[in-house]
Scaffold this motif. Structure first.
Motif, PDB file in Angstrom:
ATOM      1  N   SER A 139       0.824  -1.210   0.000  1.00  0.00           N
ATOM      2  CA  SER A 139       0.000   0.000   0.000  1.00  0.00           C
ATOM      3  C   SER A 139       0.858   1.259   0.000  1.00  0.00           C
ATOM      4  O   SER A 139       0.513   2.255  -0.645  1.00  0.00           O
ATOM      5  CB  SER A 139      -0.929  -0.013   1.215  1.00  0.00           C
ATOM      6  N   LEU A 191       2.119   1.732  -3.561  1.00  0.00           N
ATOM      7  CA  LEU A 191       1.082   2.189  -4.482  1.00  0.00           C
ATOM      8  C   LEU A 191       0.656   3.621  -4.209  1.00  0.00           C
ATOM      9  O   LEU A 191       0.254   4.338  -5.138  1.00  0.00           O
ATOM     10  CB  LEU A 191      -0.136   1.260  -4.388  1.00  0.00           C
ATOM     11  N   ALA A 192       0.729   4.058  -2.968  1.00  0.00           N
ATOM     12  CA  ALA A 192       0.236   5.391  -2.616  1.00  0.00           C
ATOM     13  C   ALA A 192       1.311   6.466  -2.673  1.00  0.00           C
ATOM     14  O   ALA A 192       0.997   7.637  -2.926  1.00  0.00           O
ATOM     15  CB  ALA A 192      -0.372   5.360  -1.213  1.00  0.00           C
ATOM     16  N   ARG A 193       2.558   6.110  -2.445  1.00  0.00           N
ATOM     17  CA  ARG A 193       3.613   7.107  -2.316  1.00  0.00           C
ATOM     18  C   ARG A 193       4.562   7.170  -3.511  1.00  0.00           C
ATOM     19  O   ARG A 193       5.228   8.175  -3.717  1.00  0.00           O
ATOM     20  CB  ARG A 193       4.439   6.808  -1.058  1.00  0.00           C
ATOM     21  N   ARG A 233       2.019   0.465 -12.236  1.00  0.00           N
ATOM     22  CA  ARG A 233       1.286   0.743 -10.996  1.00  0.00           C
ATOM     23  C   ARG A 233      -0.221   0.663 -11.213  1.00  0.00           C
ATOM     24  O   ARG A 233      -0.936   0.043 -10.423  1.00  0.00           O
ATOM     25  CB  ARG A 233       1.686   2.131 -10.494  1.00  0.00           C
ATOM     26  N   ILE A 240      -3.026  -2.054  -9.613  1.00  0.00           N
ATOM     27  CA  ILE A 240      -4.233  -1.659  -8.877  1.00  0.00           C
ATOM     28  C   ILE A 240      -5.466  -2.313  -9.492  1.00  0.00           C
ATOM     29  O   ILE A 240      -6.343  -2.833  -8.784  1.00  0.00           O
ATOM     30  CB  ILE A 240      -4.365  -0.133  -8.852  1.00  0.00           C
ATOM     31  N   TRP A 259      -5.919  -2.871  -0.951  1.00  0.00           N
ATOM     32  CA  TRP A 259      -6.791  -1.793  -1.429  1.00  0.00           C
ATOM     33  C   TRP A 259      -7.229  -0.886  -0.285  1.00  0.00           C
ATOM     34  O   TRP A 259      -7.263   0.334  -0.421  1.00  0.00           O
ATOM     35  CB  TRP A 259      -7.986  -2.402  -2.129  1.00  0.00           C
ATOM     36  N   ARG A 311      -4.188   1.165   1.023  1.00  0.00           N
ATOM     37  CA  ARG A 311      -3.758   2.168   0.045  1.00  0.00           C
ATOM     38  C   ARG A 311      -4.583   3.445   0.193  1.00  0.00           C
ATOM     39  O   ARG A 311      -4.037   4.560   0.190  1.00  0.00           O
ATOM     40  CB  ARG A 311      -3.906   1.617  -1.367  1.00  0.00           C
ATOM     41  N   GLY A 312      -5.891   3.306   0.331  1.00  0.00           N
ATOM     42  CA  GLY A 312      -6.730   4.479   0.518  1.00  0.00           C
ATOM     43  C   GLY A 312      -6.400   5.221   1.805  1.00  0.00           C
ATOM     44  O   GLY A 312      -6.438   6.453   1.854  1.00  0.00           O
ATOM     45  N   VAL A 332      -3.401   5.253   3.353  1.00  0.00           N
ATOM     46  CA  VAL A 332      -2.094   5.904   3.201  1.00  0.00           C
ATOM     47  C   VAL A 332      -2.243   7.191   2.393  1.00  0.00           C
ATOM     48  O   VAL A 332      -1.626   8.222   2.711  1.00  0.00           O
ATOM     49  CB  VAL A 332      -1.087   4.947   2.546  1.00  0.00           C
ATOM     50  N   LYS A 333      -3.078   7.153   1.349  1.00  0.00           N
ATOM     51  CA  LYS A 333      -3.284   8.357   0.544  1.00  0.00           C
ATOM     52  C   LYS A 333      -3.956   9.457   1.357  1.00  0.00           C
ATOM     53  O   LYS A 333      -3.785  10.644   1.063  1.00  0.00           O
ATOM     54  CB  LYS A 333      -4.135   8.030  -0.681  1.00  0.00           C
TER      55      LYS A 333
END
Length: 319
Positions: A135, A138-140, A146, A150, A198, A201-202, A204-205
């Motif tokens: 995560s 994918l987020a940073r 990529r 996802i 998933w 990831r949300g 972390v964003k």
């Protein structure tokens, strides 16, 4: 022209008396409208509370009935007039469920409990590590493939596990992991990792990268900024996804029934074997076994709930 005392003068439009009377009428109407609005709001809230109560009772009653039947003697369970309370309170059903083997050559409850705890905790730990790192990536970070990764995570979640049942069975058999807890652990891990990635990831964003930059300005390295600032803010998400992973592994039945047998059974297939092992099903013992299966999940949730709330508070303070 004289005006008799019984006669009243007509109020001219725009006069002070007419404006006063109109203001009084509007004020009375406004108060009545506010009262009617408050009354409607009160009735609406009462209706919503009653509906919520119905939903709560409908959700809790099956669990209560399971516990009630687990303390009820077997001869009273099949009665045409069952009691809402276990009048003849007994622990015999729990003793039977704890000590009796599901069938000849099958495991008993303590061994199945150890197997379920082993697989469940292993899935939680490994899933948290893998999903956490994925995560963050994918987020940073921006890297080639990529978006495809996802989308692949979403597509994997859309495929039902039953559609891959025979493929999974052949793979585990080729790896010589049939009837092993390691094989079941791999299957459970593959099932929960995509959803966990998933979800994290949300989360972390949602954590601003500026917090890490501010910590780096104060003298922290990038790794120190992440572990001291970002990671505490992600603790509630890790706990929540850990609860999900544990419950999914704990309650999974089909693949455990397909891959395990004998003394390696986890709790859901053990309960199925226990129910079908006798000619006349001992429903009291079955309900006791179901209660014992549900109890560790409740204890686990109560244990991590305080940590989840603590993580939320710490995150709010550090944010």
């Amino acid at each position: 022209m004289s005006i008799s005392p019984g006669m009243q003068l007509a109020e001219e439009p725009g006069s002070i008396a007419a404006e006063t009377r109109a203001a009084t009428t509007i004020g009375d109407g406004g108060r009545l409208g506010r009262r009617a609005g408050r009354r409607r709001g009160l009735l609406g809230r009462l209706g919503l509370n009653l509906w919520a109560l119905v939903i709560i009772v409908s959700s809790i009653f099956p669990v209560y009935w399971m516990v009630n039947m687990s303390f009820t003697p077997s001869n009273q369970i099949i009665s045409r007039n069952p009691s809402l309370l276990p009048l003849d309170f007994t622990f015999k059903n729990y003793i039977t469920a704890w000590t009796r083997e599901a069938a000849p050559g099958q495991t008993d409850f303590p061994h199945a409990l150890i197997s379920s705890i082993t697989v469940g905790l292993a899935v939680v730990v490994v899933c948290a590590i893998l999903a956490f790192l994925a995560s963050i990536a994918l987020a940073r970070f921006a890297f080639r493939g990529r978006v495809f990764f996802i989308i692949a995570v979403l597509v994997v979640q859309m495929v039902p596990g039953e559609a891959m049942m025979f493929t999974i069975y052949n793979m585990i058999d080729d790896w010589r992991l049939m009837n092993t807890l390691l094989g079941l652990f791999i299957v459970h891990l593959a099932a929960v990792v995509p959803f966990t990635i998933w979800t994290l990831r949300g989360f972390v964003k949602g954590v601003p990268a500026e917090l890490e930059e501010a910590a780096m300005i104060d003298g922290c390295t990038k790794a120190q900024a992440f572990w001291k600032v970002t990671f505490p803010l992600m603790a509630p998400a890790l706990v929540s996804t850990g609860i999900f992973a544990f419950i999914q592994s704990w309650n999974e039945f089909l693949m455990a029934l397909l891959l395990l047998k004998g003394y390696n059974l986890t709790l859901p297939p053990w309960l199925n074997s226990f129910q079908s092992a006798t000619e006349a099903t001992n429903w009291g013992a079955v309900m006791a076994g179901s209660t014992l299966i549900a109890l560790p999940v409740v204890i686990f949730f109560l244990f991590v709930q305080g940590r989840m709330v603590g993580g939320l508070v710490n995150g709010a303070v550090k944010g």
